[in-house]
Write an enzyme that holds these catalytic residues in place. Structure first.
Site, PDB file in Angstrom:
ATOM      1  N   SER A 286       0.837  -1.191   0.000  1.00 24.92           N
ATOM      2  CA  SER A 286       0.000   0.000   0.000  1.00 24.92           C
ATOM      3  C   SER A 286       0.883   1.257   0.000  1.00 24.92           C
ATOM      4  CB  SER A 286      -0.961  -0.024   1.198  1.00 24.92           C
ATOM      5  OG  SER A 286      -1.969   0.938   1.061  1.00 24.92           O
TER       6      SER A 286
ATOM      7  N   ASP B 222      -9.807  -3.369  -5.393  1.00 28.97           N
ATOM      8  CA  ASP B 222      -9.217  -2.475  -4.407  1.00 28.97           C
ATOM      9  C   ASP B 222      -9.644  -1.043  -4.702  1.00 28.97           C
ATOM     10  OD1 ASP B 222      -7.645  -1.119  -2.611  1.00 28.97           O
ATOM     11  OD2 ASP B 222      -5.760  -2.049  -3.222  1.00 28.97           O
TER      12      ASP B 222
ATOM     13  N   HIS C 246      -8.263  -4.693  -1.131  1.00 25.00           N
ATOM     14  CA  HIS C 246      -6.989  -4.103  -0.729  1.00 25.00           C
ATOM     15  C   HIS C 246      -6.121  -5.094   0.046  1.00 25.00           C
ATOM     16  CE1 HIS C 246      -4.267  -0.795  -0.138  1.00 25.00           C
ATOM     17  NE2 HIS C 246      -4.317  -0.893   1.176  1.00 25.00           N
TER      18      HIS C 246
END
Length: 726
Positions: A580, A667, A702
Site C-alpha cells: 500500500s 481495491d 486491498h
C-alpha cells in the site's frame, strides 16, 4: 532525471510507431536470464495523453488502463473492457509461467504455513452477561465461526458460519458481528466483492434466520441502541467514502432511516462507536490531521447528537467515559504526542477541562480507554509500547511492560465495563501471540491463550533484536531484526527488509509465521521503523509526511546500507518489501537507491501513481489524502514535490532489481491501474536482466483475496519469489 524521462518518452513513442505483435512482445534473448528464455513478457501499448498543470506538461502513456466504468468493473470483472482484461490476464499468465520452476518450493512454503496454523483455533472469549463470545476456525475451512457458550460452561452455539455464507462467492468478508443487548439478535456486515461496501443483515438467534431488514452501502459498522430496537450505522457513498451516520429501527425499510449526521467535506471521513461504558455514542469526522467529535448521551430523555469539539486545523481528539467524567485524548494545546484531559459530563465546556496526563515529546499516547474505576492508556517510548494503568480515585499509576527487545503490545476492554480485568495481547517476532487477563488491582496477569503452532515452534531457537541505523541527516532509525540462532551475521546472509512509513502508523514487530519460512532458510528479517510512522512520536511522523516525505525513502535506503556495513546482510542480497503506502516506498526506492543495493523488491498493492491520483479529486480517497501527501491541484510546491518522487513519474531507462508487483482489481484504496500502469512503463524502460512480474487478483480487495487458503498461498508465492530471486 529530466533527460532520462525525455529518453523514456522517445522510447515509448518508438514502441507506438513500430508496435510489436498483439499485446505482447518477445524480450531480447540477451537481455534476460536463461530461466526466462522463451517466455513472452506482456507489453501494453502506449496511448499517450497529456495535460498541463502549473505550467508543466505531463504525459501519461498508459492512462487507458483506467477503465471509464471502473466503479462497476471493480465489483464485476466481466464488465472490465476487453483490452484491459486481456492485458491483466496476460501479466498473470506470464507470472505463473516464470514462477513455474519454483512451484514445488511454493507448495512447500504453503504447507509450512498450513503446518503453523491451527485451523480450528479459537480466540480468547470475552464475557458478556450470561455468555462468552468468541470466534473459532474449522479444520479444512477458510472462514471462522462466530460462537458463544454459557459463561459457566456448556454447549457451544454457532451464531454465524462464514463458510456457509461464503459458499458460491469468489470473495467474502465479514466486517462485524455485533449481538444485541438482550443477546437475541446479531447484526453482521458482509462484502462479496472486495470493494469494502458492506451490507448489514440481522439474524434472529433463536430461529437462525435473518430478519427482512437489509442495510446496503455501509462500512460494516453496526451499533445497537441500549434497548435493542434499533442500530446506528455508517453509510458510504458511490466513492466508498463514509460520510453519513443513520439510525435504523428494526422492521422498517432503509429508506425510512433517520439521518443523524452528514459530512459535506469530501476530505473528511466519518466513524462511529460507543465509549467503553456504553453510555455515549461518539461520532467522529476527520482526516489524518484534523477531526471533530459529536456525542449522543443514550441516558438523556431525548438522545441527540451534540457537538463536543469543533474541527480546528491540525487538532485531533477522542473521548472515553466513566461515571460523571469524560476523558479526552488530544494533541490540542501544543501537545503533538498527545495528553489526557478530564471534563465533567454535565459541564463539558473546553474552558473547564483539566489536564491529568501531560504531554511528553517523543512519548506518543496512542490509545486511551476508561474501564470502571480505571483509566488505561498505551504509549510508546523509543518505539517500544507500554501500557499504563491509572486508578481514577487517587491518580496512582503503574506500568505494564514486557522484557524482549522488540515486541507488539495492545489491550482491549471487551463487553463488560465495571471490571478490574484488562485483556492484554502480546507477541514478538519470536513469540507467538499471547492473551492475558491482567488484574489492575493485584497487578497480576493470567495467560488465557497462547497461539498454537501445530508443527512446533521453539522461541529460543530464534533471536530478535532492536538496533539503529543513522539517516542522512543524523536521525537514528530503529530497526527490528529476526533470525535463527546459528545464522552467521558475517556479511553472507540474505535479508528481507520490510518498510511502511506513512499515516503515523507503526510497523509493529509482531509474530508472523510467514517470516519463519525465510529465516529458517538463512534469511534475516528486518523491519525498518522509518519516518512517517509513529514509532518515535509525532515528530517522527511529521518528518516523513508532506514536504518531508522523501525522508521515508532515504531512511529505508540508509537502513539497507547499514545492514551491509554491519555485515548483517550480504552485499547484493537485500530484498525490500512494502504494501500500500509501503508499496509506494518500494516504488520510490526502486528509482532512488544506488544500483545493486537492493537485489529484489516486492511491491504489494502499491500506491505508485501518486501524482495522477492526487490530481483527481473524484477518486475515493484522494480528498482525504491531501493532509498526508499534499494537494498538487492547488499547490505548485506540492505538485513539484510529488512529481519528484512519484514512482510512475520517475521510471528511468536502466536496470531495475528483480521485482514482484501485486495488485487487486476490487481495491478501492489503491486502484488496480496504479500498479498496472507502473509495470507497463517499467517494461519499456527496464533494460536489465532481472525478473519483472505483475499479478492482479481479479476477485480481491486491498488486503488481497479472502479466505485462509488464498492468503497462505499468496504469501507462499512471495516467499518463493524472494528465494528464487536470491
Amino acid at each position: 532525471m529530466a533527460e532520462l524521462a525525455t529518453d523514456l518518452q522517445t522510447l515509448i513513442h518508438r514502441e507506438l510507431v513500430n508496435p510489436r505483435p498483439a499485446i505482447v512482445r518477445m524480450a531480447e534473448a540477451t537481455a534476460i536470464k536463461p530461466a526466462l528464455a522463451g517466455l513472452t513478457p506482456p507489453h501494453a501499448k502506449g496511448k499517450p495523453v497529456s495535460r498541463t498543470v502549473h505550467g508543466v506538461t505531463i504525459s501519461d502513456p498508459f492512462a487507458w488502463l483506467r477503465a471509464d466504468n471502473w466503479q462497476d468493473a471493480v465489483n464485476d470483472v466481466t464488465l472490465l473492457p476487453p483490452d484491459i482484461r486481456t492485458y491483466l490476464e496476460a501479466e498473470n499468465a506470464y507470472t505463473t509461467a516464470v514462477l513455474a520452476d519454483v512451484g514445488p518450493l511454493q507448495e512447500q512454503v504453503y504447507q509450512e504455513l498450513k503446518g503453523r496454523t491451527k485451523e480450528d483455533e479459537a480466540t480468547t472469549p470475552f464475557d458478556d452477561g450470561p455468555w462468552q463470545y468468541y470466534e473459532r476456525g474449522v479444520l479444512g475451512k477458510d472462514y471462522d465461526l462466530q460462537c458463544r457458550q454459557p459463561r459457566g460452561g456448556g454447549a457451544e452455539e454457532v451464531l454465524l458460519d462464514g463458510n456457509a455464507m461464503a459458499a458460491g462467492h469468489s470473495f467474502f468478508s465479514l466486517a462485524s458481528a455485533s449481538h444485541s443487548p438482550d443477546h437475541k439478535l446479531i447484526a453482521y456486515g458482509v462484502d462479496y466483492e472486495g470493494s469494502e461496501k458492506y451490507t448489514i443483515h440481522i439474524r434472529d438467534l433463536a430461529s437462525a434466520k435473518d430478519l427482512p431488514d437489509e442495510i446496503v452501502s455501509t462500512d460494516g459498522t453496526a451499533l445497537w441502541t441500549p434497548d435493542g430496537q434499533a442500530l446506528y450505522y455508517v453509510a458510504v457513498n458511490e466513492n466508498v467514502r463514509a460520510q453519513k451516520v443513520f439510525k435504523h429501527t428494526l422492521g422498517t425499510p432503509q429508506s425510512a432511516d433517520e439521518l443523524l449526521f452528514e459530512e459535506k467535506d469530501p476530505g473528511f471521513l466519518v466513524s462511529a462507536g460507543f465509549t467503553s461504558s456504553g453510555r455515549f455514542l461518539e461520532v467522529g469526522s476527520g482526516d489524518n490531521q484534523t477531526n471533530e467529535i459529536w456525542l449522543l448521551d443514550t441516558q438523556a430523555a431525548e438522545p441527540k447528537l451534540h457537538l463536543f469539539w469543533p474541527r480546528q486545523a491540525g487538532v485531533r481528539l477522542s473521548v472515553t467515559h466513566s461515571g460523571e467524567k469524560l476523558y479526552i485524548l488530544t494533541n490540542a494545546g501544543n501537545a503533538p504526542d498527545f495528553r489526557v484531559l478530564e471534563a465533567d459530563v454535565v459541564d463539558a465546556d473546553p474552558k473547564h477541562w483539566r489536564e491529568i496526563v501531560p504531554h511528553v515529546e517523543g512519548r506518543p499516547i496512542t490509545d486511551l480507554e476508561a474501564l470502571g474505576a480505571f483509566l488505561v492508556r498505551q504509549e510508546s517510548v523509543e518505539g517500544l509500547d507500554r501500557i499504563v494503568v491509572r486508578f481514577l480515585a487517587t491518580g496512582e499509576e503503574h506500568v505494564v511492560t514486557f522484557p524482549e527487545e522488540a515486541y507488539a503490545l495492545g489491550f482491549s476492554t471487551g463487553y463488560e465495563f465495571n471490571t478490574t480485568k484488562l485483556r492484554i495481547s502480546y507477541s514478538s517476532m519470536t513469540t507467538p501471540g499471547e492473551d492475558y487477563d491482567y488484574d489492575m488491582v493485584s497487578r497480576t496477569r493470567v495467560l488465557r491463550h497462547r497461539q498454537e503452532i501445530p508443527s512446533g515452534h521453539d522461541p529460543a531457537a530464534y533471536v530478535t533484536r532492536r538496533i539503529f541505523a543513522t539517516a542522512e541527516d543524523g536521525e537514528k532509525i530503529p530497526v527490528s531484526l529476526l533470525y535463527k540462532k546459528g545464522t552467521k551475521l558475517d556479511g553472507t546472509a540474505p535479508v528481507l527488509l520490510d518498510g511502511y512509513g506513512a499515516y503515523g502508523l507503526p510497523n509493529e514487530p509482531s509474530f508472523d509465521t510467514f517470516r519463519l519460512s525465510l529465516v529458517d532458510r538463512g534469511f534475516v528479517y528486518a523491519i525498518a521503523h522509518i519516518r512517517g510512522g509513529l514509532e518515535k512520536g509525532d515528530r517522527w511522523y511529521r518528518l516523513g509526511r508532506g514536504p518531508y516525505k522523501t525522508n521515508t525513502f532515504k531512511d529505508f535506503i540508509a537502513v539497507a546500507k547499514m545492514l551491509e556495513a554491519e555485515h548483517i546482510a550480504a552485499p547484493g542480497r537485500i530484498a525490500g518489501y512494502g504494501g500500500s503506502a509501503g508499496g509506494m516506498l518500494i516504488g520510490a526506492v526502486a528509482n532512488m537507491a544506488p544500483p545493486g543495493l537492493f537485489h529484489t523488491l516486492i511491491a504489494d498493492v502499491p500506491f505508485v501513481d501518486v501524482l495522477n491520483t492526487m490530481l483527481d479529486g473524484s477518486l475515493p480517497l484522494t480528498p482525504v489524502e491531501y493532509p498526508e501527501w499534499g494537494n498538487p491541484q492547488t499547490s505548485e510546491a506540492d505538485f513539484k514535490l510529488i512529481r519528484s518522487y512519484a514512482p510512475y513519474e520517475n521510471v528511468f531507462i536502466g536496470t531495475y532489481p528483480h521485482m514482484l508487483v501485486l495488485g487487486s482489481l476490487s481495491d478501492t484504496r489503491v486502484t488496480y491501474w496504479e500498479p498496472a500502469k507502473w509495470v507497463a512503463k517499467l517494461r519499456v524502460a527496464d533494460t536489465g536482466p532481472n525478473m519483472l512480474l505483475f499479478e492482479t487478483e481479479l476477485d480481491a480487495g486491498h488486503a488481497g483475496g479472502s479466505g485462509l487458503t488464498t492468503s497462505q498461498k499468496r504469501w507462499a508465492k512471495i516467499a518463493a519469489f524472494v528465494i528464487k530471486a536470491d
